[in-house]
Design a protein around this motif. Structure first.
Motif, PDB file in Angstrom:
ATOM      1  N   GLU A   1       0.836  -1.204   0.000  1.00 50.58           N
ATOM      2  CA  GLU A   1       0.000   0.000   0.000  1.00 50.58           C
ATOM      3  C   GLU A   1       0.869   1.251   0.000  1.00 50.58           C
ATOM      4  O   GLU A   1       2.082   1.192   0.151  1.00 50.58           O
ATOM      5  CB  GLU A   1      -0.857   0.041   1.274  1.00 50.58           C
ATOM      6  CG  GLU A   1      -1.817  -1.100   1.443  1.00 50.58           C
ATOM      7  CD  GLU A   1      -2.534  -1.023   2.782  1.00 50.58           C
ATOM      8  OE1 GLU A   1      -3.692  -0.584   2.791  1.00 50.58           O
ATOM      9  OE2 GLU A   1      -1.936  -1.388   3.804  1.00 50.58           O
ATOM     10  N   GLY A   2       0.201   2.379  -0.092  1.00 54.40           N
ATOM     11  CA  GLY A   2       0.906   3.652  -0.057  1.00 54.40           C
ATOM     12  C   GLY A   2       0.923   4.246  -1.445  1.00 54.40           C
ATOM     13  O   GLY A   2       0.224   3.797  -2.343  1.00 54.40           O
ATOM     14  N   ASN A   3       1.751   5.238  -1.636  1.00 60.11           N
ATOM     15  CA  ASN A   3       1.888   5.880  -2.956  1.00 60.11           C
ATOM     16  C   ASN A   3       0.582   6.445  -3.478  1.00 60.11           C
ATOM     17  O   ASN A   3       0.268   6.298  -4.668  1.00 60.11           O
ATOM     18  CB  ASN A   3       2.416   4.869  -3.976  1.00 60.11           C
ATOM     19  CG  ASN A   3       3.835   5.222  -4.336  1.00 60.11           C
ATOM     20  OD1 ASN A   3       4.113   6.369  -4.654  1.00 60.11           O
ATOM     21  ND2 ASN A   3       4.705   4.244  -4.245  1.00 60.11           N
ATOM     22  N   CYS A   4      -0.196   7.050  -2.592  1.00 56.60           N
ATOM     23  CA  CYS A   4      -1.473   7.624  -3.033  1.00 56.60           C
ATOM     24  C   CYS A   4      -1.633   9.024  -2.459  1.00 56.60           C
ATOM     25  O   CYS A   4      -2.699   9.390  -1.973  1.00 56.60           O
ATOM     26  CB  CYS A   4      -2.635   6.725  -2.642  1.00 56.60           C
ATOM     27  SG  CYS A   4      -2.630   6.245  -0.902  1.00 56.60           S
ATOM     28  N   THR A   5      -0.551   9.784  -2.524  1.00 60.09           N
ATOM     29  CA  THR A   5      -0.532  11.138  -1.948  1.00 60.09           C
ATOM     30  C   THR A   5      -1.683  11.995  -2.448  1.00 60.09           C
ATOM     31  O   THR A   5      -2.382  12.635  -1.665  1.00 60.09           O
ATOM     32  CB  THR A   5       0.797  11.838  -2.294  1.00 60.09           C
ATOM     33  OG1 THR A   5       1.865  10.911  -2.172  1.00 60.09           O
ATOM     34  CG2 THR A   5       1.039  13.011  -1.374  1.00 60.09           C
TER      35      THR A   5
ATOM     36  N   GLU B   1      -4.583  11.235  -3.688  1.00 62.43           N
ATOM     37  CA  GLU B   1      -5.898  10.837  -3.161  1.00 62.43           C
ATOM     38  C   GLU B   1      -6.070  11.275  -1.716  1.00 62.43           C
ATOM     39  O   GLU B   1      -7.129  11.752  -1.309  1.00 62.43           O
ATOM     40  CB  GLU B   1      -6.039   9.318  -3.226  1.00 62.43           C
ATOM     41  CG  GLU B   1      -6.667   8.824  -4.502  1.00 62.43           C
ATOM     42  CD  GLU B   1      -6.828   7.322  -4.476  1.00 62.43           C
ATOM     43  OE1 GLU B   1      -7.957   6.846  -4.363  1.00 62.43           O
ATOM     44  OE2 GLU B   1      -5.783   6.635  -4.541  1.00 62.43           O
ATOM     45  N   LEU B   2      -5.014  11.091  -0.927  1.00 63.63           N
ATOM     46  CA  LEU B   2      -5.105  11.430   0.486  1.00 63.63           C
ATOM     47  C   LEU B   2      -5.306  12.921   0.692  1.00 63.63           C
ATOM     48  O   LEU B   2      -6.020  13.348   1.589  1.00 63.63           O
ATOM     49  CB  LEU B   2      -3.830  10.992   1.223  1.00 63.63           C
ATOM     50  CG  LEU B   2      -3.631   9.495   1.383  1.00 63.63           C
ATOM     51  CD1 LEU B   2      -2.268   9.217   1.998  1.00 63.63           C
ATOM     52  CD2 LEU B   2      -4.720   8.884   2.255  1.00 63.63           C
TER      53      LEU B   2
END
Lengths: 108, 463
Positions: free
Chosen positions: A67-71, A73-74
């Motif tokens: 998971e991660g790499n969704c700056t 979207e956040l």
């Protein structure tokens, strides 16, 4: 047994709730009374159960990056942002003291 | 004036060395673009749940075993509530009631009077080790009166190691933390680099008169190195003593260490005593660990952490490594401490020993006095040494075979240090440092000296 104003004020600070009015405080009183019925049961020598999950198996995850790499979207819902950082006030803004704020508890 | 007894306890947070976080699958990495290593769970978005990372459990068990703890076969997770911008959920998942490991001990050594020759061993009790989440990072922008929040660190696994107040000064605290750091690095459960925030230490300090109850304690935070830990603790002890001797009182407060001024100051933004309203984490069942005896028959091995399996695979701890070095090479205990204290120095030493006939007891002098002091003077790590173990071994062989004197050897070493890739033999020949063995040649030289210093010779002969 009534819940004191000091305790109510303390709770408002800790949980940032607002008891709002007499009805709110009364609801709290009734909830405590309801829960107090538990004291009628003799629990000597009985291990407390704190979760209905206690017999379930706690699932262990493998140590993989999934998971991660969704700056983007956040940050979509952030009201304010600065170069991919969330923005917050400079520090915790504490609730004003009882005497200094407008609250139903003042009158109690 | 009645003597004061200082009391020092430590709370140490060690970041677990793992690929992903404690309860989510986002990556653990130092220095990445802000908020790029954050999952929906880490950002505390509704509808997400914690899923425990097996590697983090193993790291905690390894550490508990290395610190002689009792591993709790059943441990529980709790929520610790407080509000802060870098804690998006408003609570931290930790282990307050029943942590994963309890009642251990850590032995560490101190030099008396700053001389390496006299070492004393002390022990500090480990109260417990608990698994918990790290928080995100806040960057304070005072000019614009705002805080910038990066959640990359939020949710990274931590082991909190609580050391009982068995220490009495900065030196003891520093030595205990250093030993813990070495243990964690040996285990691989944490890289424990303080500069990268992988090892954070808070000190609890109080003073009292012998025979009287413990004094009010303060908590000291913002300590960024082991050296500063010793300074911060010693400063706080002095501050408390002076305050009390002047008739003042000690407040049960949190203070920050200011490394520039070398003192502790009260921390702002502390709203009185915190009430964390601990409650069981409702989304996680108890964590059950097994050993060889309790291991169920038809179990999915991926879902099981076996304490005995981990125990069998523990590497040699620093104390064992040191004892082995002393036994194998006949060096002194204090030498073994220095060897382990410098990353790569033990390997260097052993490589030299392998390639030379010189006795290890003599080699160690060259490693600790010559090599190490040069490295320190030039602020180099062992890995960066311009003198390789091969070159040093060659040099020591020349010395051992008595082809050069020890004075000459030091000169050659200084030359080698320049890193001009000459071998010791080449340098010896270049500078004509060979020991002269020929009797006749020696006589000629002595005669020449005597001839050249007639007056002094007469004075000597006359007595």
């Amino acid at each position: 047994q009534k819940v004191s104003v000091e305790v109510l004020d303390h709770l408002e600070h800790l949980a940032l709730v607002d008891f709002r009015d007499a009805e709110g405080v009364e609801r709290l009183q009734k909830a405590i009374q309801f829960a107090d019925q538990l004291h009628e049961v003799n629990t000597d020598g009985v291990e407390p159960m704190d979760s209905v999950l206690e017999d379930r198996c706690l699932y262990l995850r493998e140590d993989d990056v999934t998971e991660g790499n969704c700056t983007k979207e956040l940050l979509k819902n952030a009201r304010e942002k600065v170069e991919e950082y969330f923005v917050a006030p400079p520090g915790n803004i504490p609730l004003p003291k009882l005497e200094e704020r407008e609250t139903f508890l003042q009158g109690s | 004036l009645a003597p004061w007894v200082p009391v020092v306890g430590l709370e140490i947070h060690a970041q677990i060395s793992s690929n992903s976080k404690l309860f989510s699958g986002s990556q653990v990495q130092f220095a990445a673009p802000p908020n790029s290593l954050v999952s929906f769970f880490d950002a505390s978005l509704p509808g997400t749940l914690p899923v425990l990372n097996r590697r983090c459990v193993e790291a905690a068990v390894m550490t508990g075993l290395a610190l002689n703890c009792r591993i709790n076969k059943k441990s529980l997770f709790d929520r610790k509530h407080y509000f802060y911008a870098d804690l998006p959920a408003g609570y931290q998942i930790t282990q307050q009631r029943v942590p994963i490991a309890v009642n251990g001990s850590l032995s560490y050594s101190l030099c008396i009077d700053n001389k390496m020759s006299q070492m004393v061993t002390k022990t500090v009790r480990i109260k417990q080790i608990q698994l918990e989440q790290d928080s995100g990072k806040s960057l304070h922008d005072d000019t614009r009166s705002q805080t910038l929040v990066d959640l990359n660190r939020a949710g990274v696994g931590l082991m909190e190691v609580v050391m009982e107040p068995d220490m009495c000064c900065g030196e003891e605290a520093a030595a205990a933390v250093r030993e813990l750091q070495l243990i964690l690095q040996t285990l691989g459960s944490s890289q424990a680099v303080m500069a990268e925030g992988q090892l954070r230490v808070d000190a609890n300090v109080s003073v009292h008169h012998p025979g009287e109850p413990y004094g009010v304690r303060t908590e000291v935070k913002n300590i960024n190195s082991i050296r500063f830990l010793a300074k911060a603790v010693d400063y706080e002890i002095q501050r408390q003593i002076e305050e009390l001797e002047n008739g003042g009182t000690i407040l049960n407060e949190t203070r920050a260490f200011d490394s520039k001024l070398g003192c502790t100051v009260p921390m702002r933004d502390k709203e009185g005593k915190q009430d964390y309203r601990f409650m069981p984490e409702p989304n996680l069942p108890p964590l059950i660990l097994y050993d060889a005896k309790s291991l169920p028959a038809n179990i999915n091995h991926q879902q099981v952490v076996n304490i005995d399996w981990i125990h069998e695979r523990l590497p040699d701890l620093p104390s064992v490594k040191r004892a082995k070095l002393v036994e194998r090479y006949g060096i002194l205990p204090e030498h073994s401490f220095t060897l382990l204290n410098e990353d790569g120095l033990t390997e260097f030493f052993e490589n030299v020993v392998k390639q030379t006939q010189m006795k290890p007891k003599k080699v160690i002098g060259w490693i600790l006095n010559d090599l190490l002091s040069y490295l320190k003077q030039h602020s180099l790590r062992v890995k960066e040494s311009p003198v390789s173990s091969c070159l040093l071994a060659d040099l020591l062989n020349l010395l051992e075979k008595k082809e050069i004197s020890s004075t000459a050897a030091k000169q050659v070493f200084a030359e080698l240090w320049k890193g001009e890739r000459k071998t010791p033999l080449e340098i010896v020949k270049e500078k004509k440092l060979e020991v002269i063995q020929d009797q006749k040649e020696l006589e000629l030289i002595c005669q020449a000296v005597i001839d050249g210093q007639e007056n002094e010779v007469i004075v000597m002969v006359l007595g």
